[in-house]
Design a protein around this motif. Structure first.
Motif, PDB file in Angstrom:
ATOM      1  N   ASP B 197      -4.897  -4.729  -0.346  1.00 37.61           N
ATOM      2  CA  ASP B 197      -5.260  -5.886  -0.782  1.00 37.61           C
ATOM      3  C   ASP B 197      -4.161  -6.680  -1.412  1.00 37.61           C
ATOM      4  O   ASP B 197      -4.403  -8.039  -1.208  1.00 37.61           O
ATOM      5  CB  ASP B 197      -6.493  -5.762  -1.989  1.00 37.61           C
ATOM      6  CG  ASP B 197      -7.676  -5.557  -1.372  1.00 37.61           C
ATOM      7  OD1 ASP B 197      -7.778  -6.019  -0.262  1.00 37.61           O
ATOM      8  OD2 ASP B 197      -8.860  -5.264  -1.987  1.00 37.61           O
ATOM      9  N   SER B 198      -3.230  -6.136  -2.194  1.00 33.54           N
ATOM     10  CA  SER B 198      -2.154  -6.820  -2.643  1.00 33.54           C
ATOM     11  C   SER B 198      -1.166  -7.399  -1.912  1.00 33.54           C
ATOM     12  O   SER B 198      -0.466  -8.314  -1.964  1.00 33.54           O
ATOM     13  CB  SER B 198      -1.327  -6.024  -3.716  1.00 33.54           C
ATOM     14  OG  SER B 198      -1.775  -4.767  -3.610  1.00 33.54           O
ATOM     15  N   SER B 433      -5.282  -2.111  -6.439  1.00 30.29           N
ATOM     16  CA  SER B 433      -4.131  -2.878  -6.785  1.00 30.29           C
ATOM     17  C   SER B 433      -3.244  -2.501  -7.874  1.00 30.29           C
ATOM     18  O   SER B 433      -2.042  -2.551  -7.926  1.00 30.29           O
ATOM     19  CB  SER B 433      -4.463  -4.231  -6.802  1.00 30.29           C
ATOM     20  OG  SER B 433      -5.102  -4.864  -5.812  1.00 30.29           O
ATOM     21  N   GLU B 436      -1.143   0.416  -6.682  1.00 30.14           N
ATOM     22  CA  GLU B 436      -0.185  -0.084  -6.116  1.00 30.14           C
ATOM     23  C   GLU B 436       1.093  -0.752  -6.946  1.00 30.14           C
ATOM     24  O   GLU B 436       2.134  -0.719  -6.722  1.00 30.14           O
ATOM     25  CB  GLU B 436      -0.533  -1.101  -4.760  1.00 30.14           C
ATOM     26  CG  GLU B 436       0.679  -1.675  -4.141  1.00 30.14           C
ATOM     27  CD  GLU B 436       0.299  -1.838  -2.852  1.00 30.14           C
ATOM     28  OE1 GLU B 436      -0.918  -2.307  -2.371  1.00 30.14           O
ATOM     29  OE2 GLU B 436       0.928  -2.109  -1.901  1.00 30.14           O
TER      30      GLU B 436
END
Lengths: 480, 480
Positions: B197-198, B433, B436
């Motif tokens: 997603d990031s 996220s 991450e």
């Protein structure tokens, strides 16, 4: 819906042809156009063919940044004066106000010659011939699709030479290359010549151009070639060491053609039924139309159409099948006519039985609009027909250009012929900017160029307009 | 002068390879590069081959304005947030301050989908597949030639579909197309997968990527494909009427590869002697070198070299002769090696007498760096050798990629392997996220993608980093 006739309203006709052939449209960004698939593929075809010629000429393709420091433009006085009113300027980058604004390239002399000043040291580095395919921006208040748009695509060549003589030869060679390309690929005859001082490129010593004549009697500048002398070499310090003596400035040229050429194709070749494309730049050269009868089985016709299309495709003909069932055969003929497709292959029950195809030509050859060709001969005949259409289109345009050269001998005649959009008026002219400005303000006509090969070579005598001694033969006309 | 060794200083080696092979250089415009003839012709070769594949896939080429009204970008929240910090903004046009600033396209979703909202009315207009080759601008503070430049050249595809399912299929097809292109044309194996997603595109529902591994153990994102869902269709009102019911929003995709691919070619294939180009993207595939002896007549060797070059040229081999006399034969070998030319044909007195040619390979095949080939067999052998070099380069890169996949099982191991730039770390990961971001701040590594075909498929278990339940296998590594 029928198109407006050329004779009724040429600008409306032009817009409608573009609209119906789906070549381009205006974008919500003022002055900029969207090139649609049909228009862009014409560009690809002409770009690729010109690219081969430019490379064969010895130029190498490069790509330079589209942003140019504002200060670069200011280094050549005429250049900045000419382009300043048309610039798009980036003042914010990465969220910050830039300490020096960047100009979106209107042309790339300055940034390329800055690089040449680093790359060129010795006479062994010369001549240097570079070319790039790029987008450029010149702010346009009255945009016209393909003819005048704020952003357009073009090719720009830039060369550096040891001597003025070599640079001038380069100019002549490119003018000839452009002329040949226009004639052979676009089937458009052009007049080559030198631009007047008021019409030359901002920063050039002199410019040459190829000028086409549209069917409404207005001229279109289709390509320009500039001898820059040392005008840019001096401020950008592009110098080379020769075998003897101190460093010398190079002599430079630049030259370009743009998406404007598509406007020329439309206005030189189109007719009241729409676009007519010369085969060499036609994205579809032949369309195969199986003609279905209501209630009858379509499989045999479809299969035959495919077989024909495939065999032509193998021969390198750009061919498409239209086996849609939404339009009537008549509507389809009409549709493909408007798209300018040179050859239509119609295949109905009768043709199937006779193992022939009805070949309809967008441009009649020797009065023949339609012919029956045996299927087995298509592979031999279609390429030949395409070549002949290409030749015929050039011949028609050349004949039309020749008849629309006029040789007025009085100022009144000159005025009348401009008003009636007679074409090129080839006249003795004094060559001064004041006289040209006067002619323009009174008639809207400008000198297109001083033709290298005038159709008539009269005694120069006096200027048709101001009566001072004539210095040259010039072609005047209204222009896009 | 020798190049810096890869193992000593990879970034320095990269710069030197580009410099000596004359591919590109930094321009005076901060963040922008100049693509030199050698670099630009690699781009032309890969662009033309990819273009054929994109067209075969059914996309049609178009050209949209490079200026986008600022307001368009604001319509999609994530999109504007993602791109705002990187924008170049035109605030002055034609000498006047613009009432609405124009953004130089960082990507063209917004302006293209605005047009699609006019072009798409019915389900019969779908799917719509468009592509454009263009320059884009994303402000770059730490530029690296080919890898990160403020302006770069790319291709951007944009499609609209009736259903989510079809749009997602489109995404898969393009990811496969990019992978095949990278493998077959660039000889670069890639890992395909979904971005976290990031790391996904600003405005996408999800993104997929092809990721290559450079010889320094860092990854390079070589192409991305985005499923946009209706994220843009809603604000831009791109709707179609289906056969039943009210109008529906289309589902969209976008995808692109850029001049960055040239950076990948350099960093995957290059060695301590310089560039190594896969034959399919080598502007010069074979160079013919007549080796002159001092004081001897050169005409016979030159004539033979020309004859060989011509016969290879006729077979479609991109060939050049180097019969300059300024460099020694040794210096020439060295020069052409650095340029990455796959095959060098050396022709000396001995070869002339034996009617053979010494063929030196930039990439040894089965340990053979050099072979003698009878002149009469060159036409048959050289194309074969080029194919084998292409295969060999892919095989080498694939072997290297395989050995540089690692499967750490503890956080410490993960840390160590990132520090030693071991390559891709394939690990079970929670997919969040926050995790991450934590990994990135501690190790600088990011998830490159969630591979569709992990080399090992362990029990997911827990996240290698945070210990929460793992959701997927991810490839982590340092990246360009």
């Amino acid at each position: 819906m029928k198109l407006t006739k050329q004779s009724e309203d040429f600008p409306a006709w032009y817009q409608e042809v573009i609209h119906h052939a789906k070549l381009a449209e205006h974008s919500p960004v003022k002055g900029c156009m969207i090139m649609l698939p049909n228009g862009y593929s014409i560009w690809e075809l002409l770009r690729d063919q010109l690219d081969v010629q430019i490379k064969a000429h010895g130029a190498k393709n490069v790509y330079f940044p589209m942003f140019i420091p504002e200060e670069y433009l200011r280094r050549e006085k005429e250049h900045v004066e000419g382009f300043s009113p048309e610039l798009a300027v980036v003042t914010i980058g990465g969220g910050k106000t830039l300490s020096e604004p960047l100009v979106v390239r209107p042309t790339s002399e300055t940034i390329i010659y800055d690089a040449m000043s680093r790359w060129i040291q010795s006479h062994r580095d010369l001549p240097m011939r570079l070319n790039q395919w790029a987008n450029v921006v010149r702010w346009e208040l009255r945009p016209r699709l393909f003819l005048r748009t704020t952003e357009f695509l073009w090719q720009e060549g830039h060369t550096a030479h040891a001597t003025a003589r070599e640079a001038k030869e380069q100019v002549s060679e490119i003018t000839s290359l452009y002329k040949r390309f226009s004639e052979e690929v676009l089937a458009i005859p052009v007049v080559t010549g030198r631009k007047s001082d008021s019409e030359k490129f901002a920063g050039a010593v002199y410019s040459e151009s190829i000028e086409g004549l549209m069917q409404d009697g207005k001229a279109l500048q289709m390509g320009t070639v500039h001898y820059l002398g040392t005008n840019f070499a001096k401020p950008f310090r592009v110098k080379y060491s020769s075998e003897e003596g101190p460093k010398r400035h190079v002599h430079q040229t630049s030259w370009g053609v743009s998406t404007r050429l598509i406007g020329a194709l439309i206005m030189v070749h189109g007719d009241d039924s729409g676009l007519r494309l010369p085969p060499r730049v036609a994205p579809i050269q032949a369309v195969v139309l199986p003609i279905f009868k209501k209630g009858k089985d379509t499989s045999e016709l479809t299969a035959k159409a495919k077989q024909i299309a495939e065999s032509l495709d193998h021969l390198g003909v750009r061919v498409e099948i239209d086996d849609s069932t939404e339009m009537s055969p008549g509507a389809k003929f009409y549709h493909w006519e408007r798209q300018g497709v040179p050859v239509r292959l119609e295949l109905g029950q009768k043709e199937l039985e006779g193992d022939t195809v009805s070949v309809a030509l967008r441009v009649p050859i020797e009065g023949n609009k339609k012919m029956q060709i045996s299927t087995s001969l298509l592979g031999k005949e279609i390429p030949k027909i395409l070549n002949r259409i290409q030749e015929e289109m050039f011949a028609q345009a050349a004949a039309s250009l020749a008849t629309r050269h006029h040789f007025p001998t009085t100022k009144d005649e000159f005025r009348e012929q401009i008003e009636s959009r007679a074409g090129f008026l080839q006249v003795p002219w004094c060559g001064t900017s004041t006289c040209e400005a006067d002619i323009k303000s009174e008639t809207k006509a400008t000198s297109r160029n001083l033709p290298f090969e005038p159709l008539q070579q009269p005694e120069l005598g006096v200027c048709i307009w101001c009566g001072r001694p004539a210095q040259a033969i010039a072609n005047f006309s209204l222009a896009y």
